[in-house]
Design an enzyme around this catalytic site. Structure first.
Site, PDB file in Angstrom:
ATOM      1  N   HIS A 137     -27.268   1.949   3.537  1.00 51.01           N
ATOM      2  CA  HIS A 137     -26.025   1.187   3.433  1.00 51.01           C
ATOM      3  C   HIS A 137     -25.207   1.561   2.198  1.00 51.01           C
ATOM      4  O   HIS A 137     -24.029   1.200   2.115  1.00 51.01           O
ATOM      5  CB  HIS A 137     -26.324  -0.311   3.424  1.00 51.01           C
ATOM      6  CG  HIS A 137     -26.484  -0.908   4.784  1.00 51.01           C
ATOM      7  ND1 HIS A 137     -25.414  -1.178   5.609  1.00 51.01           N
ATOM      8  CD2 HIS A 137     -27.590  -1.289   5.474  1.00 51.01           C
ATOM      9  CE1 HIS A 137     -25.857  -1.711   6.743  1.00 51.01           C
ATOM     10  NE2 HIS A 137     -27.168  -1.779   6.686  1.00 51.01           N
ATOM     11  N   ASP A 144     -24.036  -2.613  10.540  1.00 50.99           N
ATOM     12  CA  ASP A 144     -24.704  -3.678  11.285  1.00 50.99           C
ATOM     13  C   ASP A 144     -23.675  -4.291  12.215  1.00 50.99           C
ATOM     14  O   ASP A 144     -22.596  -4.704  11.769  1.00 50.99           O
ATOM     15  CB  ASP A 144     -25.249  -4.741  10.337  1.00 50.99           C
ATOM     16  CG  ASP A 144     -26.338  -4.206   9.423  1.00 50.99           C
ATOM     17  OD1 ASP A 144     -27.031  -3.253   9.818  1.00 50.99           O
ATOM     18  OD2 ASP A 144     -26.491  -4.734   8.304  1.00 50.99           O
ATOM     19  N   GLU A 206     -34.462  -3.197  14.130  1.00 53.65           N
ATOM     20  CA  GLU A 206     -33.252  -4.021  14.022  1.00 53.65           C
ATOM     21  C   GLU A 206     -32.264  -3.619  15.118  1.00 53.65           C
ATOM     22  O   GLU A 206     -31.659  -2.550  15.042  1.00 53.65           O
ATOM     23  CB  GLU A 206     -32.592  -3.846  12.651  1.00 53.65           C
ATOM     24  CG  GLU A 206     -33.469  -4.237  11.479  1.00 53.65           C
ATOM     25  CD  GLU A 206     -32.765  -4.047  10.141  1.00 53.65           C
ATOM     26  OE1 GLU A 206     -31.627  -3.510  10.123  1.00 53.65           O
ATOM     27  OE2 GLU A 206     -33.347  -4.423   9.115  1.00 53.65           O
ATOM     28  N   HIS A 209     -28.715  -2.547  13.679  1.00 58.03           N
ATOM     29  CA  HIS A 209     -28.509  -1.525  12.642  1.00 58.03           C
ATOM     30  C   HIS A 209     -28.355  -0.141  13.252  1.00 58.03           C
ATOM     31  O   HIS A 209     -29.243   0.346  13.961  1.00 58.03           O
ATOM     32  CB  HIS A 209     -29.688  -1.529  11.666  1.00 58.03           C
ATOM     33  CG  HIS A 209     -29.546  -0.504  10.573  1.00 58.03           C
ATOM     34  ND1 HIS A 209     -29.192  -0.831   9.285  1.00 58.03           N
ATOM     35  CD2 HIS A 209     -29.703   0.835  10.586  1.00 58.03           C
ATOM     36  CE1 HIS A 209     -29.143   0.264   8.548  1.00 58.03           C
ATOM     37  NE2 HIS A 209     -29.451   1.303   9.326  1.00 58.03           N
TER      38      HIS A 209
END
Length: 249
Positions: A137, A144, A206, A209
């Site tokens: 990130h 996301d 996730e 993500h």
């Protein structure tokens, strides 16, 4: 064109040590504010949740912005992408990692530290500002995202954003047999396939993500190198200094 409801394939957990050894050939793409987009919605989740140092805007590399627009156009009528987070200050990355690790340790005080670290890394990447191994990130390449309807109402994706349970694993609903579970499975498949179609990779723990251009993306896709290293959202002071520097003969 990919079948947008194709099954989500099995994928391993990232080998972070190997991913962080992937070379980076920085392409120099600028960071852009995503909130100006008319093609998808932006809801800066960490700022809205009051996380210290979280920004009120989501920023990403220009190539990520372009691919998000492409992905949004692949969605069926009546569905929209929602960006929840993108570039993340290091202080936010550290806060998320430390907080989840501490909660897991409190919940299971006798757990082995190595196992706690592994479980923390399922949901928060290791904090790193190293030029050769930045957290995804921190590069402007990780995003996301979720889905909503045309009016901006969230769709049920089977877990909350950042939920630290197995329900957040991207494939968790692949074997669902009831109607509700199959509906969630199809939403996750749709999100996965439109993002993969435009070049993103997914973090298997996730469903929200996705990466493009960073080391995790290079590790997932077999690319020879990442194209995004550490990035910053420049302050006004930095912009003024750069502008004045560029005026020099």
């Amino acid at each position: 064109m990919t079948d947008l409801l194709a099954a989500i394939p099995e994928a391993p957990e990232p080998d972070w040590a190997t991913a962080f050894r992937m070379p980076i050939v920085e392409c120099g793409e600028p960071m852009e504010a995503l909130g100006t987009s008319q093609g998808f919605l932006v809801w800066p989740a960490y700022h809205r949740l009051g996380i210290p140092n979280a920004l009120p805007e989501c920023h990403a590399r220009a190539g990520v912005f372009a691919r998000l627009l492409q992905a949004a156009k692949l969605l069926p009528d009546g569905l929209r992408l929602v960006v929840l987070d993108a570039w993340r200050p290091f202080a936010v990355q550290q806060h998320l990692y430390d907080t989840l690790y501490d909660i897991l340790r409190q919940h299971e005080p006798n757990a082995d530290p190595a196992e706690l670290t592994r479980r923390t890394r399922e949901f928060v990447a290791p904090p790193s500002t190293r030029a050769e191994a930045p957290s995804p990130h921190l590069t402007g390449g990780a995003v996301d995202i979720s889905l909503c309807d045309q009016d901006g109402r969230w769709l049920d994706m089977g877990s909350l954003f950042d939920e630290a349970t197995p329900r957040s694993y991207t494939r968790h609903y692949e074997d669902a047999t009831d109607g509700h579970g199959r509906a969630i499975r199809d939403r996750r498949r749709l999100l996965f396939n439109v993002m993969r179609e435009v070049g993103f990779s997914n973090l298997s723990s996730e469903w929200w993500h996705y990466d493009y251009g960073d080391q995790l993306w290079a590790w997932h896709t077999g690319a020879p190198a990442a194209i995004y290293g550490p990035a910053q959202v420049p302050s006004l002071e930095q912009l003024w200094r750069q502008q004045l520097h560029n005026l020099r003969p």
